[in-house]
Design a protein around this motif. Structure first.
Motif, PDB file in Angstrom:
ATOM      1  N   SER A 162       0.848  -1.199   0.000  1.00 24.64           N
ATOM      2  CA  SER A 162       0.000   0.000   0.000  1.00 24.64           C
ATOM      3  C   SER A 162       0.883   1.249   0.000  1.00 24.64           C
ATOM      4  O   SER A 162       2.071   1.173   0.342  1.00 24.64           O
ATOM      5  CB  SER A 162      -0.871   0.018   1.258  1.00 24.64           C
ATOM      6  N   SER A 165       1.096   6.551   2.898  1.00 30.76           N
ATOM      7  CA  SER A 165       0.097   7.488   3.451  1.00 30.76           C
ATOM      8  C   SER A 165      -1.183   6.776   3.898  1.00 30.76           C
ATOM      9  O   SER A 165      -2.003   7.349   4.608  1.00 30.76           O
ATOM     10  CB  SER A 165      -0.233   8.586   2.432  1.00 30.76           C
ATOM     11  N   ASP A 166      -1.380   5.523   3.489  1.00 35.79           N
ATOM     12  CA  ASP A 166      -2.544   4.746   3.954  1.00 35.79           C
ATOM     13  C   ASP A 166      -2.344   4.192   5.364  1.00 35.79           C
ATOM     14  O   ASP A 166      -3.284   3.721   5.994  1.00 35.79           O
ATOM     15  CB  ASP A 166      -2.747   3.522   3.041  1.00 35.79           C
ATOM     16  N   ASP A 168      -0.878   3.843   9.381  1.00 37.51           N
ATOM     17  CA  ASP A 168      -0.551   4.532  10.623  1.00 37.51           C
ATOM     18  C   ASP A 168      -0.105   3.515  11.663  1.00 37.51           C
ATOM     19  O   ASP A 168      -0.632   2.384  11.696  1.00 37.51           O
ATOM     20  CB  ASP A 168      -1.758   5.325  11.133  1.00 37.51           C
ATOM     21  N   THR A 188      -2.964   0.614  11.688  1.00 40.27           N
ATOM     22  CA  THR A 188      -4.128   0.571  10.792  1.00 40.27           C
ATOM     23  C   THR A 188      -3.770   0.924   9.350  1.00 40.27           C
ATOM     24  O   THR A 188      -2.778   1.603   9.087  1.00 40.27           O
ATOM     25  CB  THR A 188      -5.224   1.575  11.230  1.00 40.27           C
ATOM     26  N   ARG A 189      -4.618   0.440   8.432  1.00 40.52           N
ATOM     27  CA  ARG A 189      -4.618   0.964   7.058  1.00 40.52           C
ATOM     28  C   ARG A 189      -5.962   1.668   6.886  1.00 40.52           C
ATOM     29  O   ARG A 189      -7.015   1.029   6.883  1.00 40.52           O
ATOM     30  CB  ARG A 189      -4.470  -0.160   6.028  1.00 40.52           C
ATOM     31  N   ASN A 190      -5.918   2.976   6.781  1.00 37.09           N
ATOM     32  CA  ASN A 190      -7.143   3.786   6.682  1.00 37.09           C
ATOM     33  C   ASN A 190      -8.171   3.398   7.752  1.00 37.09           C
ATOM     34  O   ASN A 190      -9.352   3.213   7.465  1.00 37.09           O
ATOM     35  CB  ASN A 190      -7.768   3.680   5.290  1.00 37.09           C
TER      36      ASN A 190
END
Ligand SMILES: O=C(O)C[C@H](O)C(=O)O
Length: 308
Positions: A162, A165-166, A168, A188-190
């Motif tokens: 990914s 930026s997706d 965190d 997380t991813r988004n």
């Protein structure tokens, strides 16, 4: 705002470069003990100003701390980096004396300064600054978590295939090959837990590669990394300069938080104009609590080698 960066080697110069390029400070002073070195780096960086579009004034000095007077923030990168095969902890013998002297000089000329500690072993060096500087605890911040979290996100994005930026995520506990604690349970991813996308094997890979992120680069480069450390420092300095109240994992003196006392370890904190505005208490799983305690024990053992 005036920022001092002590140590004009690769890490210090990278800190100065990123801070200047982001254009939020009026002045960056680079200090080094090698004759003319900081002056040269400062001049070279200043000659990028018209090209890179910044107005920050960068100056250099060979050990004249009077030039750092009135600094709001000082970044300590001084000391020696590790070589391939070494741990950060092995640097304590040389770096502790250097960090202690640098701290005394900084505080003498800027009694209100906020210090960001980068030199390794970082958690122990941050502890040393607490014990010797006389500064209040909210003004001493160890840089490790911001860097380790960036490396965690890099490995997560790689495994998830990914964009970064997706992604965190956050790394807490010690800035060491064994004591880092990437909080996979919270990554997380988004907004969707990454554990929903990654197999057990991928999760293990991400955690292990994150923990040895610095060692991997040291092996490849023959010395330790500088771009990501410099960028991490610039994010922390900007959070202070612009009173962003940004949540950043940093090595801070703990007084009961996360079950620890009289130790600097990486925990999430709100960083703003006062330095550390507050420590954020995050609920850890039982396994994470155990790992945090193990990391604390290891750092405490290294701290035991300090002579004040
Ligand atoms: O790995 C090192 O020795 C330097 C620094 O702590 C890093 O993580 O890049």
């Amino acid at each position: 705002m005036k920022v001092t960066v002590v140590g004009a080697g690769a890490v210090g110069a990278s800190c100065a470069e990123y801070i200047a390029m982001k254009n939020f400070c009026s002045e960056v002073v680079l200090v080094d003990i090698k004759e003319g070195f900081a002056e040269g780096k400062a001049m070279d960086l200043m000659q990028t100003a018209s090209l890179n579009g910044f107005d920050t004034k960068i100056t250099g000095t060979t050990g004249d701390y009077s030039k750092t007077a009135g600094s709001h923030v000082a970044v300590i990168t001084s000391g020696i980096p590790r070589k391939p095969g070494m741990t950060r902890e092995e640097l304590i013998g040389i770096n502790a004396g250097i960090v202690k002297d640098v701290t005394a000089n900084l505080v003498k000329h800027s009694p209100e300064v906020i210090i960001i500690v980068v030199s390794n072993p970082m958690d122990t060096m941050a502890y040393l600054v607490h014990k010797t500087s006389g500064l209040p605890k909210h003004k001493i911040i160890g840089m490790g978590g911001a860097l380790d979290s960036a490396r965690f996100k890099y490995r997560l994005a790689e495994a998830l295939e990914s964009p970064i930026s997706d992604v965190d995520g956050m790394v807490i506990a010690a800035h060491s090959d064994t004591g880092m604690l990437p909080l996979l349970s919270k990554a997380t991813r988004n907004g969707v837990p990454v554990t929903e996308f990654l197999s057990d094997e991928q999760q293990k890979y991400v955690i292990e590669e994150t923990k040895v992120g610095g060692a991997t680069l040291t092996k490849l480069l023959g010395t330790s990394a500088w771009y990501a450390p410099g960028a991490a420092v610039s994010v922390m300095v900007q959070a202070i300069a612009c009173d962003q109240k940004k949540m950043i994992p940093c090595s801070l003196m703990l007084e009961g938080e996360y079950g620890q006392n009289d130790i600097c370890l990486g925990v999430p904190a709100i960083i703003g104009a006062n330095g550390v505005e507050s420590i954020v208490n995050v609920t850890l799983t039982a396994e994470e609590q155990l790992k945090f305690a193990e990391a604390a024990n290891a750092v405490r053992e290294v701290n035991g080698d300090l002579k004040f």
